[in-house]
Design a protein around this motif. Sequence first.
Motif, PDB file in Angstrom:
ATOM      1  N   VAL A   2      37.532  13.211  26.146  1.00 45.37           N
ATOM      2  CA  VAL A   2      36.114  13.007  25.868  1.00 45.37           C
ATOM      3  C   VAL A   2      35.633  13.891  24.734  1.00 45.37           C
ATOM      4  CG1 VAL A   2      33.806  13.167  26.843  1.00 45.37           C
ATOM      5  CG2 VAL A   2      35.656  12.263  28.229  1.00 45.37           C
ATOM      6  N   GLY A   3      36.095  15.118  24.659  1.00 46.61           N
ATOM      7  CA  GLY A   3      35.635  16.046  23.633  1.00 46.61           C
ATOM      8  C   GLY A   3      35.879  15.546  22.225  1.00 46.61           C
ATOM      9  N   ASN A   4      36.947  14.791  22.036  1.00 44.01           N
ATOM     10  CA  ASN A   4      37.263  14.283  20.709  1.00 44.01           C
ATOM     11  C   ASN A   4      36.338  13.146  20.291  1.00 44.01           C
ATOM     12  OD1 ASN A   4      39.364  16.066  20.656  1.00 44.01           O
ATOM     13  ND2 ASN A   4      40.874  14.582  21.353  1.00 44.01           N
ATOM     14  N   GLU A   5      35.642  12.543  21.237  1.00 39.28           N
ATOM     15  CA  GLU A   5      34.812  11.385  20.931  1.00 39.28           C
ATOM     16  C   GLU A   5      33.312  11.692  20.988  1.00 39.28           C
ATOM     17  OE1 GLU A   5      36.121   8.601  23.815  1.00 39.28           O
ATOM     18  OE2 GLU A   5      38.002   8.211  22.811  1.00 39.28           O
ATOM     19  N   LEU A   6      32.938  12.941  21.186  1.00 40.55           N
ATOM     20  CA  LEU A   6      31.524  13.266  21.305  1.00 40.55           C
ATOM     21  C   LEU A   6      30.746  12.997  20.027  1.00 40.55           C
ATOM     22  CD1 LEU A   6      31.528  16.471  23.523  1.00 40.55           C
ATOM     23  CD2 LEU A   6      30.832  14.163  24.138  1.00 40.55           C
ATOM     24  N   TYR A   7      31.403  13.027  18.886  1.00 40.17           N
ATOM     25  CA  TYR A   7      30.716  12.720  17.626  1.00 40.17           C
ATOM     26  C   TYR A   7      30.191  11.292  17.622  1.00 40.17           C
ATOM     27  CZ  TYR A   7      34.726   9.973  16.128  1.00 40.17           C
ATOM     28  OH  TYR A   7      35.682   9.023  16.046  1.00 40.17           O
ATOM     29  N   LEU A   8      30.796  10.418  18.430  1.00 39.52           N
ATOM     30  CA  LEU A   8      30.367   9.022  18.465  1.00 39.52           C
ATOM     31  C   LEU A   8      28.945   8.866  19.005  1.00 39.52           C
ATOM     32  CD1 LEU A   8      33.631   7.279  19.693  1.00 39.52           C
ATOM     33  CD2 LEU A   8      32.624   7.227  17.408  1.00 39.52           C
ATOM     34  N   ILE A   9      28.511   9.779  19.880  1.00 38.84           N
ATOM     35  CA  ILE A   9      27.145   9.707  20.398  1.00 38.84           C
ATOM     36  C   ILE A   9      26.166   9.784  19.230  1.00 38.84           C
ATOM     37  CG2 ILE A   9      25.405  10.865  21.812  1.00 38.84           C
ATOM     38  CD1 ILE A   9      27.684  11.827  23.611  1.00 38.84           C
ATOM     39  N   ASP A  10      26.365  10.756  18.368  1.00 38.85           N
ATOM     40  CA  ASP A  10      25.496  10.921  17.207  1.00 38.85           C
ATOM     41  C   ASP A  10      25.644   9.748  16.242  1.00 38.85           C
ATOM     42  OD1 ASP A  10      23.622  12.535  15.671  1.00 38.85           O
ATOM     43  OD2 ASP A  10      25.291  12.801  14.279  1.00 38.85           O
ATOM     44  N   HIS A  11      26.863   9.305  16.048  1.00 38.40           N
ATOM     45  CA  HIS A  11      27.113   8.193  15.125  1.00 38.40           C
ATOM     46  C   HIS A  11      26.386   6.933  15.588  1.00 38.40           C
ATOM     47  CE1 HIS A  11      29.162   5.438  12.440  1.00 38.40           C
ATOM     48  NE2 HIS A  11      29.522   4.726  13.501  1.00 38.40           N
ATOM     49  N   TRP A  12      26.541   6.569  16.870  1.00 41.13           N
ATOM     50  CA  TRP A  12      25.900   5.357  17.381  1.00 41.13           C
ATOM     51  C   TRP A  12      24.381   5.504  17.434  1.00 41.13           C
ATOM     52  CZ3 TRP A  12      30.104   4.990  21.580  1.00 41.13           C
ATOM     53  CH2 TRP A  12      31.199   4.295  21.076  1.00 41.13           C
ATOM     54  N   ALA A  13      23.894   6.705  17.710  1.00 46.89           N
ATOM     55  CA  ALA A  13      22.442   6.915  17.756  1.00 46.89           C
ATOM     56  C   ALA A  13      21.822   6.732  16.373  1.00 46.89           C
ATOM     57  CB  ALA A  13      22.134   8.312  18.295  1.00 46.89           C
ATOM     58  N   ASN A  14      22.517   7.164  15.340  1.00 51.52           N
ATOM     59  CA  ASN A  14      21.962   7.081  13.988  1.00 51.52           C
ATOM     60  C   ASN A  14      22.287   5.787  13.268  1.00 51.52           C
ATOM     61  OD1 ASN A  14      20.754   9.645  14.013  1.00 51.52           O
ATOM     62  ND2 ASN A  14      22.740  10.591  13.631  1.00 51.52           N
ATOM     63  N   ASN A  15      23.367   5.131  13.639  1.00 54.70           N
ATOM     64  CA  ASN A  15      23.807   3.951  12.900  1.00 54.70           C
ATOM     65  C   ASN A  15      23.744   2.658  13.700  1.00 54.70           C
ATOM     66  OD1 ASN A  15      24.450   5.574  10.652  1.00 54.70           O
ATOM     67  ND2 ASN A  15      26.380   6.126  11.619  1.00 54.70           N
ATOM     68  N   GLY A  16      23.277   2.740  14.944  1.00 52.58           N
ATOM     69  CA  GLY A  16      23.191   1.534  15.759  1.00 52.58           C
ATOM     70  C   GLY A  16      22.120   0.594  15.239  1.00 52.58           C
ATOM     71  N   ASP A  17      22.309  -0.694  15.473  1.00 54.40           N
ATOM     72  CA  ASP A  17      21.352  -1.672  14.971  1.00 54.40           C
ATOM     73  C   ASP A  17      20.943  -2.647  16.071  1.00 54.40           C
ATOM     74  OD1 ASP A  17      19.747  -2.851  13.047  1.00 54.40           O
ATOM     75  OD2 ASP A  17      21.285  -4.331  12.552  1.00 54.40           O
ATOM     76  N   SER A  18      20.766  -2.168  17.276  1.00 51.02           N
ATOM     77  CA  SER A  18      20.320  -3.032  18.361  1.00 51.02           C
ATOM     78  C   SER A  18      18.819  -2.841  18.562  1.00 51.02           C
ATOM     79  CB  SER A  18      21.067  -2.690  19.655  1.00 51.02           C
ATOM     80  OG  SER A  18      20.619  -1.437  20.149  1.00 51.02           O
ATOM     81  N   ILE A  19      18.256  -3.643  19.428  1.00 51.40           N
ATOM     82  CA  ILE A  19      16.824  -3.534  19.706  1.00 51.40           C
ATOM     83  C   ILE A  19      16.493  -2.168  20.310  1.00 51.40           C
ATOM     84  CG2 ILE A  19      16.956  -4.574  22.004  1.00 51.40           C
ATOM     85  CD1 ILE A  19      14.295  -5.997  21.311  1.00 51.40           C
ATOM     86  N   LEU A  20      17.403  -1.613  21.096  1.00 50.53           N
ATOM     87  CA  LEU A  20      17.160  -0.302  21.695  1.00 50.53           C
ATOM     88  C   LEU A  20      17.227   0.808  20.652  1.00 50.53           C
ATOM     89  CD1 LEU A  20      19.123  -0.648  25.041  1.00 50.53           C
ATOM     90  CD2 LEU A  20      16.676  -0.806  24.675  1.00 50.53           C
ATOM     91  N   HIS A  21      18.073   0.658  19.664  1.00 53.35           N
ATOM     92  CA  HIS A  21      18.169   1.666  18.605  1.00 53.35           C
ATOM     93  C   HIS A  21      16.917   1.687  17.733  1.00 53.35           C
ATOM     94  CE1 HIS A  21      22.516   1.444  19.553  1.00 53.35           C
ATOM     95  NE2 HIS A  21      22.457   2.726  19.260  1.00 53.35           N
ATOM     96  N   ARG A  22      16.271   0.533  17.592  1.00 56.63           N
ATOM     97  CA  ARG A  22      15.081   0.449  16.752  1.00 56.63           C
ATOM     98  C   ARG A  22      13.805   0.873  17.466  1.00 56.63           C
ATOM     99  NH1 ARG A  22      17.935  -4.320  15.100  1.00 56.63           N
ATOM    100  NH2 ARG A  22      16.747  -5.528  16.590  1.00 56.63           N
TER     101      ARG A  22
END
Length: 91
Positions: A2-22
């Motif tokens: 899990v520790g190696n993938e924690l950067y994905l939280i930030d990546h998906w939060a900033n680069n997501g394009d769903s209705i929830l991200h907007r």
Amino acid sequence: MVGNELYLIDHWANNGDSILHRMSAVTKFVVSILLVMAVISINSPIKLLLLMLVALIMVLMSRINLRALWKWILLPVYFALVISILMPFYT
């Protein structure tokens, strides 16, 4: 791991394009607080399952990687399990 993938939280939060991200941050915060309050106050297993279904629908709407999410969900479960096992010895 899990520790190696924690950067994905930030990546998906900033680069997501769903209705929830907007949605605005305030809206997401209020919805999160309402979900937590509902989980705490509901004592019916059926209603809790329905609430879990709502949360699952929100996760599917966000279009994030479910495999990574599952690993992140399990992380606090380990801590809760240890506390549950040790609690009888300290009360």
